[in-house]
Design a protein around this motif. Sequence first.
Motif, short mmCIF file in Angstrom:
data_model
loop_
_atom_site.label_atom_id
_atom_site.label_comp_id
_atom_site.label_asym_id
_atom_site.label_seq_id
_atom_site.Cartn_x
_atom_site.Cartn_y
_atom_site.Cartn_z
N ALA A 126 0.44 -102.72 -31.37
CA ALA A 126 1.89 -102.84 -31.57
C ALA A 126 2.19 -102.81 -33.07
N LEU A 127 1.66 -103.79 -33.82
CA LEU A 127 1.88 -103.78 -35.28
C LEU A 127 1.41 -102.45 -35.88
N VAL A 128 0.25 -101.97 -35.42
CA VAL A 128 -0.29 -100.73 -36.01
C VAL A 128 0.45 -99.48 -35.53
N ALA A 129 1.31 -99.63 -34.51
CA ALA A 129 2.08 -98.48 -34.04
C ALA A 129 3.29 -98.23 -34.94
N GLN A 160 -5.82 -94.07 -45.03
CA GLN A 160 -4.56 -93.48 -44.55
C GLN A 160 -4.32 -92.09 -45.14
N THR A 161 -5.07 -91.75 -46.20
CA THR A 161 -4.87 -90.41 -46.77
C THR A 161 -5.58 -89.34 -45.92
N CYS A 162 -6.49 -89.77 -45.03
CA CYS A 162 -7.24 -88.80 -44.20
C CYS A 162 -6.41 -88.30 -43.03
N ILE A 163 -5.69 -89.20 -42.38
CA ILE A 163 -4.86 -88.81 -41.24
C ILE A 163 -3.56 -89.61 -41.28
N ALA A 164 -2.57 -89.08 -40.57
CA ALA A 164 -1.29 -89.79 -40.49
C ALA A 164 -1.31 -90.70 -39.27
N GLY A 165 -0.53 -91.75 -39.30
CA GLY A 165 -0.38 -92.60 -38.13
C GLY A 165 0.70 -92.05 -37.23
N PRO A 166 0.99 -92.71 -36.13
CA PRO A 166 0.30 -93.89 -35.61
C PRO A 166 -1.02 -93.53 -34.92
N PRO A 167 -1.97 -94.50 -34.82
CA PRO A 167 -1.87 -95.84 -35.35
C PRO A 167 -1.98 -95.82 -36.87
N PHE A 168 -1.31 -96.76 -37.51
CA PHE A 168 -1.36 -96.87 -38.96
C PHE A 168 -2.44 -97.86 -39.37
N SER A 169 -2.94 -97.63 -40.57
CA SER A 169 -3.92 -98.56 -41.13
C SER A 169 -3.21 -99.84 -41.56
N VAL A 170 -3.76 -100.98 -41.16
CA VAL A 170 -3.21 -102.28 -41.55
C VAL A 170 -4.35 -103.09 -42.17
N THR A 171 -4.17 -103.53 -43.40
CA THR A 171 -5.22 -104.25 -44.11
C THR A 171 -5.04 -105.77 -43.98
N GLN A 172 -6.06 -106.48 -44.41
CA GLN A 172 -5.97 -107.95 -44.43
C GLN A 172 -4.81 -108.40 -45.33
N GLN A 173 -4.64 -107.69 -46.45
CA GLN A 173 -3.54 -108.04 -47.36
C GLN A 173 -2.18 -107.85 -46.68
N ASP A 174 -2.09 -106.78 -45.89
CA ASP A 174 -0.83 -106.55 -45.15
C ASP A 174 -0.56 -107.73 -44.21
#
Length: 213
Positions: A126-129, A160-174
């Motif tokens: 969900a968050l990564v979508a 995230q520069t390799c492919i576009a989302g979704p799913p999106f990359s979500v880091t620990q910092q995010d």
Amino acid sequence: MDAQFWNMKWQKNQIGFHLSAVNPLLVKYFPVLGLQEGARVFVPLCGKTLDIHWLLQRGINVVGVELSQIAVEQLFSELGITPQISHIAPNMLCFQAENVNIFVGDIFTLSRKLLGNVQAIYDRAALVALPPAMRATYAEHLLDISSKAKQLLVTLEYDQTCIAGPPFSVTQQDIQQYYGAEYAIRCLENTSFSGGLKGGTPATESVWSLQPE
Ligand SMILES: C[S@@+](CC[C@H](N)C(=O)[O-])C[C@H]1O[C@@H](n2cnc3c(N)ncnc32)[C@H](O)[C@@H]1O
């Protein structure tokens, strides 16, 4: 990623995010939520996930929200349940059966009153979508409508520069940025995402426990 994008995905049955089995990470880490039978769990952006079947089999009451009526019709058909369908708000239907309640509409129009009390949130895909610009608003809204319920959160991280989302990359910092002020955040597991994402981009799948502070 607007409603049209997701509705089209469901219309064309392009649902690569849908797992053909219950998510093993839910099975492994569900006990961390410490819920009793009869607890009410919110599954945002639920699709027709088999995780709902698993939760129901454990005596959990499930409440979900999903944009696509096709997804929700398939969910109930696969559950073998005939729901009662009611129009509960402008642009919002509710598919209801004994222990499962799915709102069909945009999560951002779901109010705390409509959602009702929930003891926990299970967020997988969900968050990564959601694209970065929508995520802080989503997190804030989720906190508000659930009254800061504890969460089991599953995310993906990749270049995230390799492919576009979704799913999106979500880091620990995010995650820290969205939820750090409200929850104690604990990483339960990081594993490499089997087979990579969309043709093999290496990715790490992480499971997080978010407990209100
Ligand atoms: C990546 S899928 C994940 C589905 C499910 N969580 C799973 O694990 O299979 C994201 C889902 O969210 C739904 N969705 C996207 N934006 C939404 C919104 N604003 N409100 C409700 N549902 C939404 C889409 O239709 C899609 O079914």
